[in-house]
Scaffold this active site. Sequence first.
Site, PDB file in Angstrom:
ATOM      1  N   SER A   1       0.823  -1.220   0.000  1.00  0.00           N
ATOM      2  CA  SER A   1       0.000   0.000   0.000  1.00  0.00           C
ATOM      3  C   SER A   1       0.850   1.259   0.000  1.00  0.00           C
ATOM      4  CB  SER A   1      -0.919   0.039   1.218  1.00  0.00           C
ATOM      5  OG  SER A   1      -1.568   1.295   1.257  1.00  0.00           O
ATOM      6  N   LEU A   2       0.496   2.190  -0.893  1.00  0.00           N
ATOM      7  CA  LEU A   2       1.204   3.460  -0.946  1.00  0.00           C
ATOM      8  C   LEU A   2       0.397   4.583  -0.293  1.00  0.00           C
ATOM      9  CD1 LEU A   2       2.776   3.299  -4.534  1.00  0.00           C
ATOM     10  CD2 LEU A   2       3.833   2.726  -2.359  1.00  0.00           C
TER      11      LEU A   2
ATOM     12  N   THR B   1      -8.717  -1.656   3.130  1.00  0.00           N
ATOM     13  CA  THR B   1      -8.455  -2.290   1.850  1.00  0.00           C
ATOM     14  C   THR B   1      -8.703  -3.793   1.975  1.00  0.00           C
ATOM     15  OG1 THR B   1      -6.886  -2.462   0.030  1.00  0.00           O
ATOM     16  CG2 THR B   1      -5.926  -2.334   2.222  1.00  0.00           C
TER      17      THR B   1
ATOM     18  N   LYS C   1     -13.225  -4.789   3.277  1.00  0.00           N
ATOM     19  CA  LYS C   1     -14.176  -3.729   2.891  1.00  0.00           C
ATOM     20  C   LYS C   1     -15.632  -4.106   3.169  1.00  0.00           C
ATOM     21  CE  LYS C   1     -11.227  -1.720  -0.632  1.00  0.00           C
ATOM     22  NZ  LYS C   1     -11.195  -0.608  -1.561  1.00  0.00           N
TER      23      LYS C   1
ATOM     24  N   GLY D   1     -12.870 -11.029 -11.134  1.00  0.00           N
ATOM     25  CA  GLY D   1     -12.827 -10.853  -9.687  1.00  0.00           C
ATOM     26  C   GLY D   1     -14.169 -10.425  -9.136  1.00  0.00           C
TER      27      GLY D   1
ATOM     28  N   GLY E   1     -14.257  -9.464  -5.463  1.00  0.00           N
ATOM     29  CA  GLY E   1     -14.024  -9.001  -4.092  1.00  0.00           C
ATOM     30  C   GLY E   1     -13.920  -7.497  -3.969  1.00  0.00           C
TER      31      GLY E   1
ATOM     32  N   ASN F   1     -15.323 -14.993 -11.730  1.00  0.00           N
ATOM     33  CA  ASN F   1     -14.518 -15.104 -10.521  1.00  0.00           C
ATOM     34  C   ASN F   1     -14.118 -16.555 -10.303  1.00  0.00           C
ATOM     35  OD1 ASN F   1     -13.424 -13.758  -8.140  1.00  0.00           O
ATOM     36  ND2 ASN F   1     -14.806 -15.083  -6.994  1.00  0.00           N
TER      37      ASN F   1
END
Length: 266
Positions: A17-18, A64, A68, A128, A130, A152
């Site tokens: 994570s940034l 994140t 969530k 996906g 999620g 998915n």
Amino acid sequence: KFIMKKYLVIGNPIEHSLSPKLHNHWFEKNNINAIYNKKQINEIDIKDIISELRNEKINGINVTVPFKQSIIPFVDELSVEANNAQSVNTIYKENNKVLGHNTDISGFELAMRGKNYDIKGKKIFILGAGGVVPSIILALKKMGANKIILSNRTKKKAEQLKKNFSDLEIVDWGKFPEFNIIINATSLGLNKEDEIKLDYADLGPNKLFYDVIYNPKQTKFLSKAKEFGHQTENGKMMFIYQAHQAFTLWHKVMPKIDEETIKLLD
């Protein structure tokens, strides 16, 4: 006296994570006395972290993957957006209530508009089911997508999304329908050796390949698409826009998205 405010992004994994880099940069630019950290947690830790926010030991939380959805029962109130997506990525306290908000929907929309991608009438294929997927679906619908198809690895998870979005079309993993835009919203690509089995040569020209992942900035999914002459886009601008909205909610200050900000994440 000045009390330093504390902010946190929680997830698992969280290393990539940034968010801290971005928020701390904006604190500095706007002379805000605060610090933003990342924390890897497990499901069992959610309750304690929310009570820290309740007791104002923490002033704001970003959420994140994979929390969530699972964080929803722990907040007092959902914003309209968070409720529609059944997905929360931004949490703060207001009027003694813990509020769950979603800035992913507008984050994705702003990223698309910023690139002048016209979604209207397009067929979108999402890989996906999620985290950020419900938010992306809502943004796509808002922008007038003609058809949204989803696949998915575990089909059950895809079918669950259909409960919220009845016009969603589900296809088996490994099947590739016709599309204008393909979105990788799986974690396939965080690891170098990850590969999405896709017959690139067979797709027809002029597709947009979009990857939610922004670190690494070019997944195999994108680099291969590039080889075949398709347009590619990673999740960086979506990430910046969702952070921008969270920052604005928390601090009532609108930080700048300039070259410096964008370069920060390269």
